[in-house]
Design an enzyme around this catalytic site. Sequence first.
Site, short mmCIF file in Angstrom:
data_model
loop_
_atom_site.label_atom_id
_atom_site.label_comp_id
_atom_site.label_asym_id
_atom_site.label_seq_id
_atom_site.Cartn_x
_atom_site.Cartn_y
_atom_site.Cartn_z
N ARG A 102 -1.40 4.72 -8.49
CA ARG A 102 -0.47 3.80 -9.17
C ARG A 102 0.78 3.56 -8.34
NH1 ARG A 102 2.25 7.26 -13.98
NH2 ARG A 102 2.15 9.31 -13.03
N LYS A 122 6.12 2.56 -7.96
CA LYS A 122 5.27 3.50 -8.71
C LYS A 122 5.06 2.93 -10.11
CE LYS A 122 4.89 8.35 -10.09
NZ LYS A 122 5.42 9.71 -9.84
N ASP A 134 -4.70 3.70 -15.38
CA ASP A 134 -4.34 2.29 -15.56
C ASP A 134 -3.38 1.79 -14.48
OD1 ASP A 134 -2.07 3.63 -16.25
OD2 ASP A 134 -2.01 2.95 -18.34
N ARG A 192 10.49 3.60 -5.12
CA ARG A 192 10.84 4.81 -4.37
C ARG A 192 11.03 4.47 -2.89
NH1 ARG A 192 6.63 9.43 -6.34
NH2 ARG A 192 5.11 8.31 -5.04
N ARG A 199 1.53 12.83 2.88
CA ARG A 199 1.43 14.13 2.23
C ARG A 199 0.47 15.03 2.99
NH1 ARG A 199 1.94 11.98 -3.24
NH2 ARG A 199 2.99 10.01 -2.90
N ASP A 269 -1.41 17.22 -2.66
CA ASP A 269 -1.16 15.78 -2.59
C ASP A 269 0.27 15.46 -2.97
OD1 ASP A 269 -2.38 16.72 -5.12
OD2 ASP A 269 -1.87 14.73 -5.84
N ASP A 279 7.20 13.18 -5.70
CA ASP A 279 6.42 13.09 -6.94
C ASP A 279 7.04 13.89 -8.09
OD1 ASP A 279 4.73 11.29 -5.90
OD2 ASP A 279 2.89 12.42 -6.27
P1 AMP Z 1 0.08 13.38 -9.75
O1 AMP Z 1 -0.39 14.78 -10.07
O2 AMP Z 1 0.92 12.76 -10.79
O3 AMP Z 1 0.72 13.33 -8.41
O4 AMP Z 1 -1.23 12.43 -9.70
C1 AMP Z 1 -2.45 12.84 -9.17
C2 AMP Z 1 -3.31 11.67 -8.85
O5 AMP Z 1 -3.57 10.88 -10.03
C3 AMP Z 1 -2.74 10.69 -7.84
O6 AMP Z 1 -3.80 10.25 -7.04
C4 AMP Z 1 -2.19 9.59 -8.70
O7 AMP Z 1 -2.12 8.37 -8.01
C5 AMP Z 1 -3.20 9.53 -9.83
N1 AMP Z 1 -2.64 8.97 -11.07
C6 AMP Z 1 -1.75 9.55 -11.89
N2 AMP Z 1 -1.48 8.74 -12.94
C7 AMP Z 1 -2.20 7.60 -12.77
C8 AMP Z 1 -2.35 6.39 -13.50
N3 AMP Z 1 -1.70 6.16 -14.64
N4 AMP Z 1 -3.20 5.45 -13.01
C9 AMP Z 1 -3.86 5.66 -11.87
N5 AMP Z 1 -3.76 6.79 -11.14
C10 AMP Z 1 -2.95 7.76 -11.57
MG MG Z 2 1.08 12.73 -6.80
#
Ligand code: AMP
Ligand code: MG
Length: 522
Positions: A102, A122, A134, A192, A199, A269, A279
């Site tokens: 996203r 973001k 989404d 951002r 990463r 990540d 993040d």
């Molecule tokens: P995070 O732990 O928040 O860094 O997210 C982990 C993974 O999930 C990353 O690849 C993000 O891009 C993906 N992600 C988190 N929320 C969404 C969302 N609403 N739609 C699509 N991808 C998401």
């Molecule tokens: Mg992330």
Amino acid sequence: MPRFTSRFIDSMPGDPLQDARPRQVQGALWSKVQPTPVSAPRLVAYSKEVVQLLGLDEETLRSPEFVRVLAGNALWPGMVPYAANYGGHQFGNWAGQLGDGRAIVLGELLAPDGQQYELQLKGAGRTPYSRRGDGRAVLRSSIREFLCSEAMHHLGVPTTRALSLVATGDEVIRDMFYDGHPEAEPGAIVCRVAPSFLRFGNFELCTSREDMGLLKQLADYTLKHFFPELGAPGKDTYAAFFREVARRTARLMAHWQAVGFVHGVMNTDNMSILGLTIDYGPYGWLEDFDPGWTPNTTDAMEHRYRYGNQPNIGLWNVERLGVALLPLLEDQEALVEEGLVEYQRTFSAELSGRFAAKLGLSSLEGQADVALVNECFAWLAAHETDMTIFFRGLSQVVTLPEAPRELPRPVRDAFYGPVQEAHGARVLEWLATWWQRTRREAAPPAELARRMDAVNPRYVMRNWLAQEAIDAAHQGDDSKVHALLEVMRRPYEEQPGREAYAAKRPDWARSKPGCSALSCSS
Ligand code: AMP
Ligand code: MG
């Protein structure tokens, strides 16, 4: 008019497809993807400092044309938007390809400081990496990311920055506690800013697929643009690069520990190759000093990412990066080992330096000083005590004409709830020992107090403060977001009239969602 460029996609292999259908993307570090337009973009807040950093002006930023760009509804000349491809270890397990699900990079800008900065939206819609998501972000988590990344910067902690916070006018459905109660929430987009959002997981993905050519291209790009001082690519340079990332990560961990920041989701990540905080999701600030605390409800069972475990996780993550770089290190595990040793050495030196400074000492000298700090941690954890208020209050104790014989007001103010006599006596004894120790410093007490105030913040982005701002914003009142942004610009200064922003966590916030407990749903 700012001119955008795109070094990364111009020089690195990309995905030939250009749509947002979810897929595994092989042999490529990025996929071109357009932001999905939103209904009614509205600029909620922006950071003046980031506007300045980028050489923009506030008028341009506020203009309807630019707000459309910040919402993903329009592009500025030179912008070629893309999502990055990376993998990661999540909660200790290899998760395969993740990628920017996203986040969409709009382009890079050459800033007046001579640095290139990437601008990344973001919550700008689906990408090939969205999987079942989404591609959107809700206002509450966007407010938290926007405010905290700026607050971190002003605290002096390396971090990605936030240029703007835009409400989209669209609703986003989230099941905040994953308990089968999805609700519509207002959507938002944060822009951002960082020299790079690379990463650990970008490197790990290449190696996991045994794509050593891609790994080398990525490493060489990273060296060339972000670590030019290390020299030309080659085994020794890659090893030096790894040690440098290890050092930066160690420094970052020591910094987080010193200000009481709990990231909450330190998956690989979410670990920046530049050593930045990146993040902001289910993060939180220690209020009472509890090494076992994590705000992240997804981690409620194991507490893997608890405050007291962040340094270990930093090391574990650095090791994952080292393993990913092994092919470039000609499989010499000793070179990874050296990086890990470097991490540990840097972390201990940085942590003791930071906590010494918090206590007004120029350094920790010998076992007695180490014991002094450890006893401080031990009693802080034994009774709920506000970390920020306690350390800040010490500058008023250091200037007392003699060692305290009863608990001084600034220390009593840091306690949550009544303190048992034995505990009070323990704290008092510690204070007296510490006070005596400060007399051995070369600088006079007033100078020690000044130095302590420069490292012990008065204001941090307390979880409940962010939540109050979110609650008001949900009622259409953005003023608390603005007020918090303003206070957090000068965290080490007394700001008369703003005492409420430095207050202990109120009782209502003790167990309120958003304050003590946050989910990854954002
Ligand atoms: P995070 O732990 O928040 O860094 O997210 C982990 C993974 O999930 C990353 O690849 C993000 O891009 C993906 N992600 C988190 N929320 C969404 C969302 N609403 N739609 C699509 N991808 C998401
Ligand atoms: Mg992330």
